[in-house]
Design an enzyme around this catalytic site. Structure first.
Site, PDB file in Angstrom:
ATOM      1  N   LEU A  28       0.668  -1.256   0.142  1.00  0.00           N
ATOM      2  CA  LEU A  28      -0.015   0.014  -0.129  1.00  0.00           C
ATOM      3  C   LEU A  28       0.876   1.290  -0.039  1.00  0.00           C
ATOM      4  O   LEU A  28       0.300   2.372  -0.346  1.00  0.00           O
ATOM      5  CB  LEU A  28      -0.975   0.055   1.290  1.00  0.00           C
ATOM      6  CG  LEU A  28      -2.010  -1.023   1.413  1.00  0.00           C
ATOM      7  CD1 LEU A  28      -2.532  -1.138   2.747  1.00  0.00           C
ATOM      8  CD2 LEU A  28      -2.877  -0.949   0.229  1.00  0.00           C
ATOM      9  N   GLY A  29       2.083   0.963   0.526  1.00  0.00           N
ATOM     10  CA  GLY A  29       2.887   2.454   0.765  1.00  0.00           C
ATOM     11  C   GLY A  29       4.088   2.065   1.356  1.00  0.00           C
ATOM     12  O   GLY A  29       4.196   1.122   2.177  1.00  0.00           O
ATOM     13  N   GLY A  31       7.082   4.031   3.951  1.00  0.00           N
ATOM     14  CA  GLY A  31       7.596   5.198   4.734  1.00  0.00           C
ATOM     15  C   GLY A  31       9.338   4.960   5.198  1.00  0.00           C
ATOM     16  O   GLY A  31       9.637   4.044   5.081  1.00  0.00           O
ATOM     17  N   GLY A  34       9.260   1.601   7.337  1.00  0.00           N
ATOM     18  CA  GLY A  34       8.713   0.441   7.081  1.00  0.00           C
ATOM     19  C   GLY A  34       7.864   0.701   5.925  1.00  0.00           C
ATOM     20  O   GLY A  34       7.705   1.489   5.173  1.00  0.00           O
ATOM     21  N   VAL A  36       3.782  -0.620   4.429  1.00  0.00           N
ATOM     22  CA  VAL A  36       2.560  -0.965   4.730  1.00  0.00           C
ATOM     23  C   VAL A  36       1.924  -2.037   3.673  1.00  0.00           C
ATOM     24  O   VAL A  36       1.967  -1.224   2.575  1.00  0.00           O
ATOM     25  CB  VAL A  36       1.541   0.115   4.859  1.00  0.00           C
ATOM     26  CG1 VAL A  36       0.264  -0.250   5.431  1.00  0.00           C
ATOM     27  CG2 VAL A  36       2.114   1.135   6.066  1.00  0.00           C
ATOM     28  N   LYS A  50       1.830  -3.582   9.079  1.00  0.00           N
ATOM     29  CA  LYS A  50       3.163  -2.756   8.866  1.00  0.00           C
ATOM     30  C   LYS A  50       4.254  -3.731   9.070  1.00  0.00           C
ATOM     31  O   LYS A  50       4.380  -4.642  10.067  1.00  0.00           O
ATOM     32  CB  LYS A  50       3.088  -1.794  10.236  1.00  0.00           C
ATOM     33  CG  LYS A  50       2.289  -0.829  10.086  1.00  0.00           C
ATOM     34  CD  LYS A  50       2.416   0.218  10.998  1.00  0.00           C
ATOM     35  CE  LYS A  50       1.473   1.367  11.247  1.00  0.00           C
ATOM     36  NZ  LYS A  50       1.913   2.200  12.216  1.00  0.00           N
ATOM     37  N   ASP A 144       1.426  13.032  18.030  1.00  0.00           N
ATOM     38  CA  ASP A 144       1.771  13.072  16.806  1.00  0.00           C
ATOM     39  C   ASP A 144       0.621  13.057  15.741  1.00  0.00           C
ATOM     40  O   ASP A 144       0.509  12.569  14.743  1.00  0.00           O
ATOM     41  CB  ASP A 144       2.959  12.019  16.065  1.00  0.00           C
ATOM     42  CG  ASP A 144       3.710  12.424  15.017  1.00  0.00           C
ATOM     43  OD1 ASP A 144       3.339  13.625  14.667  1.00  0.00           O
ATOM     44  OD2 ASP A 144       4.198  11.635  14.202  1.00  0.00           O
TER      45      ASP A 144
END
Length: 711
Positions: A28-29, A31, A34, A36, A50, A144
């Protein structure tokens, strides 16, 4: 279907096929920390999984933080978050699986479609307020909250991503490369007073998120995160473009001081007055295709980001040297006097006089009570002092009370002004044969008869602005001019009045019946003076290297925590007075806003975020490190081979100090008032085979110290 593969030298070039028992179908994506993936459970439930990058999987500090994120996400799983289905933080590549929630993040939605209309803004604000209420009730502070951590689902916004400080989130970072939060959405106290970051910081972030949702920009926008930090702390927010009916409420959320911001419950009440009924229009975002990705964006992370999403360019060196350096140096001054242990034993001092642990000869049934004065109902935690057979306590609405340590029954209770417990209150102190209590917001010192609670004398201490200390039968009051007035603790009469050489604003600490120590740090060094409480004479004075905070003294030695310009504790310093020998024991990983206690030759440090470390100052070695997953905790209390501390949700923890293992914990005892999650929590008291602690629900309780596994 096999998951897609990548090529190249990237650490994730060969993606894993499974996380535990879950087949990873689609990426999915990605960062900074890590990747996802979309996956499915055995029953076909869609999950977002994750998987941490291999380079971070070998970092013990990161593993601890990931454990903390898993624990926090599990505790807050509910209607307003992505529920945790499964996790394995101990795997070769740690992972966590949560329920997959279709929908874009708020950041994506605003970037694609522009600001939200007023009705959707009200809906978003109410949903986030409701989410924060539930998160805070679970004893968690998000720290955050930002547009990329808000999912716009069909049934309302969901808050995601708990508990990890990501090294690549921001170019504004500490010397260790880590910062809790993202500058455009951080509260002033996250820059100025990290120790005081509580639920109100999330409310500030909510205000910034709403401004972004309305305008596409934040209330403190700048190309430099350093300038953002300066604006957050010192300047007014820019609310241009925020709907007129919401602007006053958003402005309250963005108040500089935490106590001036509304609670989530107050926000929801205020929003109901803005509109006769909550707007129920749901966000209907563009849906992913059946494979889980959007046709127009191949690598669009929609869910649980692990890396930077709102990065900013590096600040120019001149800005770093000027505004930001001044900002952080002011934070050093605020945090140089870290809160000590709240256990006062014997005549005047904490720590050194703590009784040794004695094993329970028989099971102690324990007790729980709530201290209150007639006709006064308040929220707030009790802060207590132990003497054999009796606890002396104070709390909002109770000036002082004497409690039977065996039965929990109050022997006497004195009512007092019911003030909000902001964590700055002090426990009673036994000195000069009397019980000393500070009340009226730090403006009055009252000396009571310990047997009856009757007043023996009082003194107005408002001119001293909280600069009050007890040492060997004397009360030391430091005036605004730096001169010190000593009162006789038994009579309240003045003993002496003088300046302390080399100490422009002495703040005293005392341990046992020894001298009073005045410690002052100026950014490059720390001056320590030992003062005779009886006469005010300076016995000796030294200057030590570095910014230090005193945490204990006994048997001719003193222990300090050493902290950097960002208030991270990076070492413990032991100073032997007779031979002037200095030993510095460095931490493997610095701790944010660490609370510390000395027991024998060992210093125990509990950092904000839950890392508990034992440093042996005799061998200059780190004995062990334990990740407790507690975000906000009290100063530890140590007796024998046990260490105890309290969490902001009222849980009491016991740790084996020989091996650094958790032995047990109590149930949570959260308070009904969101303000009860305080920045400074009372430390528990351990003595005579029992442990005494207080909780935000107003309870004072006692447990058998020998049976923590049964708590």
């Amino acid at each position: 279907m096999l998951p897609p593969r990548s090529a190249g030298a990237d650490p994730e070039a060969e993606l894993p096929r499974y996380a535990g028992q879950y087949l990873l179908e689609t990426r999915l994506g990605s960062g900074g920390m890590g990747v996802v993936h979309l996956a499915r459970s055995a029953s076909g439930l869609r999950l977002a999984v994750k998987v941490v990058h291999a380079e971070f999987a070998h970092d013990p500090e990161f593993r601890g933080r990931f454990r903390q994120e898993v624990e926090a996400a599990r505790r807050v799983s509910g209607a307003f978050t992505a529920p945790v289905v499964d996790a394995d933080p101990e795997a070769d590549n740690p992972w966590m699986a949560t329920l997959f929630i279709p929908g874009p993040t708020l950041a994506e939605h605003v970037k694609r479609n522009g600001g939200l209309p007023t009705a959707q803004l009200r809906h978003l604000m109410a949903g986030l307020a409701e989410a924060l209420r539930d998160i805070h009730r679970a004893g968690v502070v998000h720290r955050d909250l930002k547009p990329s951590n808000v999912l716009l689902a069909e049934d309302g916004p969901k808050v995601i991503d708990f508990g990890i400080s990501r090294p690549s989130d921001s170019e504004l970072r500490t010397e260790t490369g880590k910062l809790i939060g993202t500058p455009p959405f951080m509260a002033p106290e996250q820059f100025r007073r990290p120790r005081e970051v509580g639920p109100a910081a999330d409310v500030f972030a909510l205000g910034s998120v709403i401004v972004h949702a309305a305008t596409g920009s934040g209330p403190f926008d700048s190309d430099s995160p350093y300038l953002v930090a300066y604006q957050v702390v010192h300047e007014k927010p820019d609310l241009t473009g925020v709907p007129e009916e919401l602007a006053p409420l958003v402005a309250r959320c963005l108040a500089k001081e935490p106590e001036d911001r509304p609670t989530p419950d107050e926000l929801m009440t205020a929003l109901r007055s803005v509109s006769a009924s909550y707007d129920t229009q749901a966000f209907i975002p563009q849906q992913r295709d059946r494979g889980g990705s959007r046709p127009d964006r191949r690598d669009d992370t929609t869910h649980h980001r692990l890396g930077p999403q709102e990065s900013a360019p590096k600040a120019p060196p001149s800005l770093k040297r000027s505004r930001v350096r001044r900002l952080w140096l002011s934070a050093v001054a605020v945090l140089s006097a870290l809160a000590g242990a709240l256990v006062y034993v014997g005549s005047d001092g904490p720590g050194a006089g703590t009784p040794a642990a004695t094993p329970s000869t028989s099971a102690f049934p324990g007790w729980s009570t709530e201290l209150s004065a007639t006709g006064v109902t308040t929220n707030g935690m009790a802060r207590c002092t132990y003497t054999p057979r009796t606890l002396y306590c104070t709390r909002p609405g109770v000036l002082a009370a004497a409690v039977d340590a065996t039965t929990g029954k109050a022997r006497w209770v004195r009512g007092g002004v019911a003030q909000r417990d902001d964590g700055s209150a002090h426990p009673p102190v036994l000195s000069g044969g009397l019980l000393h209590v500070i009340s009226r917001g730090g403006k009055r010192l009252t000396a009571l008869d310990p047997a009856t609670g009757a007043t023996r004398w009082t003194h107005d201490i408002s001119p001293y602005d909280g600069r009050v200390a007890h040492a060997a039968g004397a009360v030391l009051l430091t005036g605004a001019d730096g001169r010190v007035t000593a009162l006789n603790a038994a009579t309240g009469e003045e003993k002496w009045h003088r300046a302390i050489p080399g100490q422009p604003q002495p703040a005293f600490q005392s341990y046992g019946g020894g001298p009073a120590y005045a410690v002052s740090a100026d950014g490059s060094g720390t001056r320590v003076a030992a003062v005779d409480p009886e006469t005010g004479a300076t016995r000796w004075q030294r200057r030590l290297n570095g910014s230090l905070g005193l945490v204990g003294a006994h048997d001719g030695s003193m222990w300090f925590t050493s902290y950097d310009a960002q208030s991270y504790t990076n070492a413990v310093v032991r100073y032997d007075v007779a031979d002037r020998r200095v030993r510095r024991v460095a931490l493997h990983y610095p701790l944010q806003s660490a609370e510390a206690v000395v027991h024998g030759d060992t210093v125990y440090l509990l950092g904000y975020g839950g890392a508990l470390v034992a440093l042996d100052t005799r061998t200059s070695a780190q004995r062990w490190r334990l990740e407790t997953a507690v975000t906000n905790a009290s100063t530890p209390a140590v007796t024998g081979t046990r260490l105890y501390f309290s969490a902001a949700d009222g849980r009491l923890f016991a740790v084996d100090t020989t091996r650094g293992r958790l032995l047990g914990q109590t149930k949570a005892r959260p308070g009904g008032d969101q303000g009860s999650l305080m920045p400074a929590l009372p430390a528990p008291v351990a003595a005579d085979g029992k442990v005494y602690a207080s909780a935000p629900d107003g309870s004072l309780f006692a447990l058998d110290a020998g049976l923590p596994a049964n708590w």
